[in-house]
Design a protein around this motif. Structure first.
Motif, mmCIF file in Angstrom:
data_model
loop_
_atom_site.group_PDB
_atom_site.id
_atom_site.type_symbol
_atom_site.label_atom_id
_atom_site.label_comp_id
_atom_site.label_asym_id
_atom_site.label_seq_id
_atom_site.Cartn_x
_atom_site.Cartn_y
_atom_site.Cartn_z
ATOM 1 N N GLN A 151 0.849 -1.192 0.000
ATOM 2 C CA GLN A 151 0.000 0.000 0.000
ATOM 3 C C GLN A 151 0.884 1.241 0.000
ATOM 4 O O GLN A 151 2.066 1.179 0.335
ATOM 5 C CB GLN A 151 -0.956 0.015 1.187
ATOM 6 N N GLN A 152 0.322 2.370 -0.371
ATOM 7 C CA GLN A 152 1.070 3.610 -0.451
ATOM 8 C C GLN A 152 0.705 4.537 0.708
ATOM 9 O O GLN A 152 -0.360 4.434 1.303
ATOM 10 C CB GLN A 152 0.793 4.316 -1.781
ATOM 11 N N GLY A 153 1.632 5.449 0.988
ATOM 12 C CA GLY A 153 1.346 6.484 1.975
ATOM 13 C C GLY A 153 1.473 6.040 3.413
ATOM 14 O O GLY A 153 0.918 6.682 4.310
ATOM 15 N N VAL A 154 2.216 4.953 3.666
ATOM 16 C CA VAL A 154 2.387 4.441 5.021
ATOM 17 C C VAL A 154 3.847 4.554 5.419
ATOM 18 O O VAL A 154 4.744 4.265 4.631
ATOM 19 C CB VAL A 154 1.939 2.967 5.118
ATOM 20 N N ARG A 155 4.097 4.959 6.634
ATOM 21 C CA ARG A 155 5.456 5.047 7.170
ATOM 22 C C ARG A 155 5.464 4.449 8.568
ATOM 23 O O ARG A 155 4.679 4.870 9.430
ATOM 24 C CB ARG A 155 5.921 6.499 7.208
ATOM 25 N N ILE A 156 6.320 3.469 8.791
ATOM 26 C CA ILE A 156 6.384 2.811 10.095
ATOM 27 C C ILE A 156 7.830 2.653 10.535
ATOM 28 O O ILE A 156 8.763 2.728 9.743
ATOM 29 C CB ILE A 156 5.714 1.420 10.085
ATOM 30 N N ALA A 157 8.009 2.404 11.826
ATOM 31 C CA ALA A 157 9.273 1.943 12.380
ATOM 32 C C ALA A 157 8.937 1.019 13.543
ATOM 33 O O ALA A 157 7.953 1.232 14.262
ATOM 34 C CB ALA A 157 10.145 3.101 12.849
ATOM 35 N N GLY A 158 9.746 -0.009 13.727
ATOM 36 C CA GLY A 158 9.511 -0.940 14.817
ATOM 37 C C GLY A 158 10.708 -1.850 15.005
ATOM 38 O O GLY A 158 11.634 -1.883 14.191
ATOM 39 N N LEU A 164 -5.546 -13.386 7.725
ATOM 40 C CA LEU A 164 -5.707 -14.024 9.034
ATOM 41 C C LEU A 164 -4.466 -13.829 9.906
ATOM 42 O O LEU A 164 -4.572 -13.470 11.085
ATOM 43 C CB LEU A 164 -6.020 -15.512 8.862
ATOM 44 N N LEU A 165 -3.300 -14.062 9.332
ATOM 45 C CA LEU A 165 -2.077 -13.797 10.086
ATOM 46 C C LEU A 165 -1.959 -12.317 10.423
ATOM 47 O O LEU A 165 -1.517 -11.949 11.521
ATOM 48 C CB LEU A 165 -0.859 -14.257 9.294
ATOM 49 N N ALA A 166 -2.368 -11.460 9.499
ATOM 50 C CA ALA A 166 -2.325 -10.024 9.768
ATOM 51 C C ALA A 166 -3.232 -9.650 10.931
ATOM 52 O O ALA A 166 -2.881 -8.813 11.772
ATOM 53 C CB ALA A 166 -2.726 -9.242 8.522
ATOM 54 N N ARG A 201 -0.702 -12.391 0.026
ATOM 55 C CA ARG A 201 -1.988 -12.407 -0.668
ATOM 56 C C ARG A 201 -3.045 -11.715 0.196
ATOM 57 O O ARG A 201 -2.713 -11.136 1.229
ATOM 58 C CB ARG A 201 -2.400 -13.838 -1.007
ATOM 59 N N ASP A 202 -4.298 -11.752 -0.241
ATOM 60 C CA ASP A 202 -5.385 -11.045 0.449
ATOM 61 C C ASP A 202 -5.080 -9.550 0.540
ATOM 62 O O ASP A 202 -5.327 -8.895 1.559
ATOM 63 C CB ASP A 202 -5.615 -11.612 1.856
ATOM 64 N N VAL A 203 -4.548 -9.011 -0.540
ATOM 65 C CA VAL A 203 -4.072 -7.629 -0.524
ATOM 66 C C VAL A 203 -5.193 -6.633 -0.241
ATOM 67 O O VAL A 203 -4.999 -5.675 0.525
ATOM 68 C CB VAL A 203 -3.372 -7.303 -1.856
ATOM 69 N N ALA A 204 -6.352 -6.829 -0.835
ATOM 70 C CA ALA A 204 -7.467 -5.908 -0.591
ATOM 71 C C ALA A 204 -7.836 -5.895 0.888
ATOM 72 O O ALA A 204 -8.102 -4.830 1.470
ATOM 73 C CB ALA A 204 -8.669 -6.292 -1.446
ATOM 74 N N ASP A 205 -7.831 -7.081 1.504
ATOM 75 C CA ASP A 205 -8.144 -7.164 2.931
ATOM 76 C C ASP A 205 -7.066 -6.493 3.778
ATOM 77 O O ASP A 205 -7.372 -5.806 4.759
ATOM 78 C CB ASP A 205 -8.300 -8.628 3.352
ATOM 79 N N LEU A 206 -5.799 -6.706 3.422
ATOM 80 C CA LEU A 206 -4.711 -6.074 4.160
ATOM 81 C C LEU A 206 -4.825 -4.557 4.110
ATOM 82 O O LEU A 206 -4.624 -3.861 5.110
ATOM 83 C CB LEU A 206 -3.361 -6.520 3.596
ATOM 84 N N ASN A 207 -5.167 -4.037 2.935
ATOM 85 C CA ASN A 207 -5.323 -2.595 2.800
ATOM 86 C C ASN A 207 -6.509 -2.080 3.598
ATOM 87 O O ASN A 207 -6.437 -1.016 4.229
ATOM 88 C CB ASN A 207 -5.480 -2.223 1.327
ATOM 89 N N GLU A 208 -7.598 -2.823 3.561
ATOM 90 C CA GLU A 208 -8.784 -2.408 4.321
ATOM 91 C C GLU A 208 -8.501 -2.426 5.821
ATOM 92 O O GLU A 208 -8.963 -1.563 6.566
ATOM 93 C CB GLU A 208 -9.960 -3.327 3.998
ATOM 94 N N PHE A 212 -3.080 -2.832 7.577
ATOM 95 C CA PHE A 212 -1.885 -3.516 8.067
ATOM 96 C C PHE A 212 -0.786 -3.384 7.015
ATOM 97 O O PHE A 212 -0.880 -3.959 5.934
ATOM 98 C CB PHE A 212 -2.165 -4.991 8.366
ATOM 99 N N PRO A 213 0.291 -2.651 7.315
ATOM 100 C CA PRO A 213 1.317 -2.364 6.309
ATOM 101 C C PRO A 213 2.180 -3.594 5.996
ATOM 102 O O PRO A 213 2.595 -4.319 6.905
ATOM 103 C CB PRO A 213 2.154 -1.264 6.958
ATOM 104 N N VAL A 214 2.466 -3.777 4.717
ATOM 105 C CA VAL A 214 3.284 -4.895 4.253
ATOM 106 C C VAL A 214 4.250 -4.417 3.180
ATOM 107 O O VAL A 214 3.858 -3.676 2.273
ATOM 108 C CB VAL A 214 2.410 -6.036 3.690
ATOM 109 N N TRP A 215 5.500 -4.855 3.287
ATOM 110 C CA TRP A 215 6.495 -4.683 2.231
ATOM 111 C C TRP A 215 6.909 -6.074 1.788
ATOM 112 O O TRP A 215 7.367 -6.883 2.608
ATOM 113 C CB TRP A 215 7.702 -3.896 2.734
ATOM 114 N N ALA A 216 6.729 -6.385 0.506
ATOM 115 C CA ALA A 216 6.909 -7.757 0.036
ATOM 116 C C ALA A 216 7.657 -7.791 -1.285
ATOM 117 O O ALA A 216 7.739 -6.793 -2.014
ATOM 118 C CB ALA A 216 5.554 -8.443 -0.119
ATOM 119 N N LYS A 217 8.162 -8.977 -1.609
ATOM 120 C CA LYS A 217 8.824 -9.191 -2.886
ATOM 121 C C LYS A 217 7.811 -9.254 -4.017
ATOM 122 O O LYS A 217 8.057 -8.763 -5.126
ATOM 123 C CB LYS A 217 9.633 -10.483 -2.830
#
Length: 234
Positions: free
Chosen positions: A45-52, A96-98, A116-123, A126-131
């Motif tokens: 997704q775009q427009g997300v910035r995190i640190a952890g 589910l894991l998210a 996968r489940d990208v639409a759900d992750l965006n809704e 939950f931020p994800v950076w993936a290959k």
């Protein structure tokens, strides 16, 4: 034999949160252009910035069992960092894991594989950076390791290191250098603010960055167009 390390030390939370404000490009430059993960890891997704703080995971090709195991080791303010032991683009991670990670206060996922489940992750937000993105599911039964140093996208990430991620990619800051990286990021931001004011006033990079001596040392000539044309025709 798989190993699951519990309760590794983490970087100071206030320092982690402050690094998020500066973003990947600034932090990367501030720590000597170090720590940037490979450009093939992109935000879902775009427009997300995190640190952890990193919770590190190795997974077997085509098997996401260890991600489920790692959830138990995650807590508020963490980022899950996952690397297959051999290249694999299957969809290791979905909504589910998210949901499970989000309930524990985990801030995001970095994975050198598919999701996968990208639409759900965006809704869910939950931020994800993936290959890559792949609907192909994984099997279960083969375990990797949790909270050990891992190699991901050309860098070594250790448990408790700081992960900063945004639209520009992902950068890792070693846990013991987090405070230094924060101070350097602040100094760089202040320097850029002064440069930005000069640009807004009409100056250009040749002067703001004192680049004219570089041009001169390179032996560059400034030639009027008409003279240049004549030279080409001579």
């Amino acid at each position: 034999m798989p190993i699951i390390v519990t309760d590794p030390p983490r970087a100071d939370r206030a320092t982690v949160d402050a690094l998020a404000a500066y973003g990947v490009a600034t932090v990367h430059e501030a720590q000597g252009r170090a720590g940037l993960l490979g450009s093939h890891l992109n935000p879902v997704q775009q427009g997300v910035r995190i640190a952890g703080n990193a919770v590190t995971v190795t997974v077997a090709p085509g098997d996401n069992t260890t991600i489920g195991v790692a959830v138990e080791q995650c807590g508020e303010g963490d980022v899950l960092v996952v690397a297959p032991t051999a290249p694999c683009d299957m969809g290791y991670f979905g909504d589910l894991l998210a949901t499970s990670l989000q309930a524990r206060g985990v801030r995001g996922l970095v994975i050198e594989a598919g999701v996968r489940d990208v639409a759900d992750l965006n809704e869910m937000g939950f931020p994800v950076w993936a290959k890559t993105i792949s609907a192909e599911g994984t099997a279960k039964g083969n375990l990797g390791d949790v909270n050990v140093p891992i190699s991901i996208a050309g860098r070594i990430v250790r448990p408790g290191d700081v992960i900063v991620a945004d639209d520009d990619g992902v950068v890792v800051v070693p846990r013991l250098r987090a405070a230094d990286a924060l101070a350097a990021s602040k100094a760089r931001e202040e320097k850029e603010a002064k440069a930005r004011a000069r640009y807004q006033a009409g100056e250009i990079a040749l002067d703001v960055n004192n680049m004219r001596p570089l041009v001169e040392r390179a032996g560059a000539r400034y030639v009027d167009y008409e003279d240049w044309v004549k030279e080409q025709q001579a």
